[in-house]
Design an enzyme around this catalytic site. Structure first.
Site, PDB file in Angstrom:
ATOM      1  N   LYS A   1      13.812  -0.082   1.398  1.00 56.64           N
ATOM      2  CA  LYS A   1      14.189  -0.575   0.211  1.00 56.64           C
ATOM      3  C   LYS A   1      15.138  -0.323  -0.107  1.00 56.64           C
ATOM      4  O   LYS A   1      15.660  -0.048  -1.621  1.00 56.64           O
ATOM      5  CB  LYS A   1      12.850   0.004  -0.620  1.00 56.64           C
TER       6      LYS A   1
HETATM    7  O1  LIG Z   1       7.493  -2.721   0.768  1.00 54.02           O
HETATM    8  C1  LIG Z   1       6.620  -1.913   0.705  1.00 54.02           C
HETATM    9  O2  LIG Z   1       5.669  -1.779   1.572  1.00 54.02           O
HETATM   10  C2  LIG Z   1       5.800  -1.724  -0.410  1.00 54.02           C
HETATM   11  C3  LIG Z   1       5.913  -2.899  -0.992  1.00 54.02           C
HETATM   12  C4  LIG Z   1       5.105  -3.610  -2.701  1.00 54.02           C
HETATM   13  O3  LIG Z   1       4.958  -4.373  -3.105  1.00 54.02           O
HETATM   14  N1  LIG Z   1       4.183  -2.616  -1.762  1.00 54.02           N
HETATM   15  C5  LIG Z   1       3.948  -1.310  -2.028  1.00 54.02           C
HETATM   16  O4  LIG Z   1       2.735  -0.500  -1.375  1.00 54.02           O
HETATM   17  N2  LIG Z   1       4.992  -0.571  -0.691  1.00 54.02           N
HETATM   18  C6  LIG Z   1       4.954   0.653   0.155  1.00 54.02           C
HETATM   19  O5  LIG Z   1       3.300   0.331   1.110  1.00 54.02           O
HETATM   20  C7  LIG Z   1       3.693   1.356   1.121  1.00 54.02           C
HETATM   21  C8  LIG Z   1       1.183   2.417   0.192  1.00 54.02           C
HETATM   22  O6  LIG Z   1       0.356   2.035   1.464  1.00 54.02           O
HETATM   23  P1  LIG Z   1      -0.673   1.565   0.949  1.00 54.02           P
HETATM   24  O7  LIG Z   1      -0.467   3.452   0.754  1.00 54.02           O
HETATM   25  O8  LIG Z   1      -1.457   1.160   1.545  1.00 54.02           O
HETATM   26  O9  LIG Z   1      -1.013   1.452  -1.147  1.00 54.02           O
HETATM   27  C9  LIG Z   1       3.895   2.377   0.700  1.00 54.02           C
HETATM   28  O10 LIG Z   1       5.047   2.428   1.629  1.00 54.02           O
HETATM   29  C10 LIG Z   1       4.825   1.070  -0.547  1.00 54.02           C
HETATM   30  O11 LIG Z   1       6.364   1.853  -0.759  1.00 54.02           O
END
Ligand SMILES: O=C(O)c1cc(=O)[nH]c(=O)n1[C@@H]1O[C@H](COP(=O)(O)O)[C@@H](O)[C@H]1O
Length: 287
Positions: free
Chosen positions: A101
């Site tokens: 990011k």
């Molecule tokens: O850019 C991303 O991957 C991202 C964007 C977003 O809007 N929301 C988001 O959760 N993420 C990323 O997705 C991952 C979270 O995934 P979960 O553990 O599946 O909730 C983290 O690495 C977040 O930084």
């Protein structure tokens, strides 16, 4: 003899999604996950966690998405683990989306582009997440570096966190929302590939948690490029939510799941089964 142009990222991503299923698995070594796996919150635990995920999934899933922050917290030794993971995952056939990011002014953005999108670099990845909130135009060095390397860029547009709305739903003087502006700019970047009938290499990040928000904001998700959709699993969304969020663009959606798959580790077979189930559920709704 001229070197042939690299195959564009969008084309490689479409092929990977068709061959391996539409799923991106995040590599997010949270301290809590390391503990759940019986590992220490240290570089040894980080390396064991990361190697387990790469060995289990890099030969099977379309995309792996290391979250840089969880490696940066261990300093240079953490970055060394990340470098190895990127190389090993790519060698095993997975596309690597570096979740960093990054966003900065143009001249500094060029250094970030060099860090992740220069084929000679130790962290060279197939794509990288970027933040457009210093102005979409500030991303130009990354967009150009990606094009030259056959790599991709995913710009944040409608993120899965509730706090995102205060920026992304903001209305510009011309009446368009910030999110709609980012999406329209990405569509323009994808025009050349779209004209050839290819999936573009410039994607947007749109949370699967959004419900029908995008349409209400006048945000056109048909950007002729991939749509990274985080939020499934730990953040409460499910694959069944995807058609309502993405509509006709659902075919270009790359759902991203980290904790929802990683919590099934450290057993490799359990990780594979969880990823396979998730890909099948997505495939069923994306048709
Ligand atoms: O850019 C991303 O991957 C991202 C964007 C977003 O809007 N929301 C988001 O959760 N993420 C990323 O997705 C991952 C979270 O995934 P979960 O553990 O599946 O909730 C983290 O690495 C977040 O930084």
């Amino acid at each position: 003899m001229t070197t042939p142009a690299p195959t564009p990222f969008g084309t490689r991503l479409r092929a990977a999604m068709d061959a391996r299923g539409p799923l991106c698995v995040g590599i997010d070594p949270h301290a809590s996950l390391l503990a759940d796996w019986g590992l220490g919150d240290d570089v040894a635990g980080l390396e064991r966690f990361t190697r387990t995920v790469v060995d289990a999934l890099a030969g099977r899933v379309a995309v792996l998405k290391p979250q840089s922050a969880f490696f940066e917290r261990f300093g240079s030794r953490g970055i060394a683990v990340l470098e190895r993971a990127v190389a090993d995952a790519r060698a095993a056939g997975a596309l690597v989306l570096m979740d960093a990011k990054r966003g900065d002014i143009g001249s500094t953005m060029a250094a970030y582009a060099s860090a992740y999108l220069d084929p000679a670099g130790p962290l060279f990845s197939d794509a990288v997440t970027v933040s457009p909130y210093l102005g979409f135009g500030s991303l130009r060095p990354a967009l150009d570096a990606a094009r030259a390397a056959g790599a991709g860029v995913f710009a944040l547009a409608l993120t899965s966190n509730p706090e995102g709305a205060e920026v992304q739903h903001a209305v510009r003087p011309d009446g368009t929302t910030v999110a709609a502006t980012v999406l329209a700019a990405l569509k323009a970047e994808n025009a050349a590939e779209a004209a050839e009938g290819r999936l573009g290499s410039y994607g947007a990040v749109v949370g699967a948690t959004l419900g029908g928000t995008a349409h209400r904001l006048g945000a056109d998700l048909a950007i002729d490029g991939p749509l990274l959709a985080p939020g499934i699993g730990a953040q409460g969304a499910t694959p069944a939510d995807l058609p309502a969020v993405f509509g006709a663009a659902v075919r270009n959606v790359l759902p991203s799941v980290s904790r929802g798959v990683l919590r099934h580790g450290p057993d490799a077979a359990s990780l594979v089964a969880a990823a396979s189930r998730m890909a099948d559920e997505v495939h069923a709704v994306a048709e």
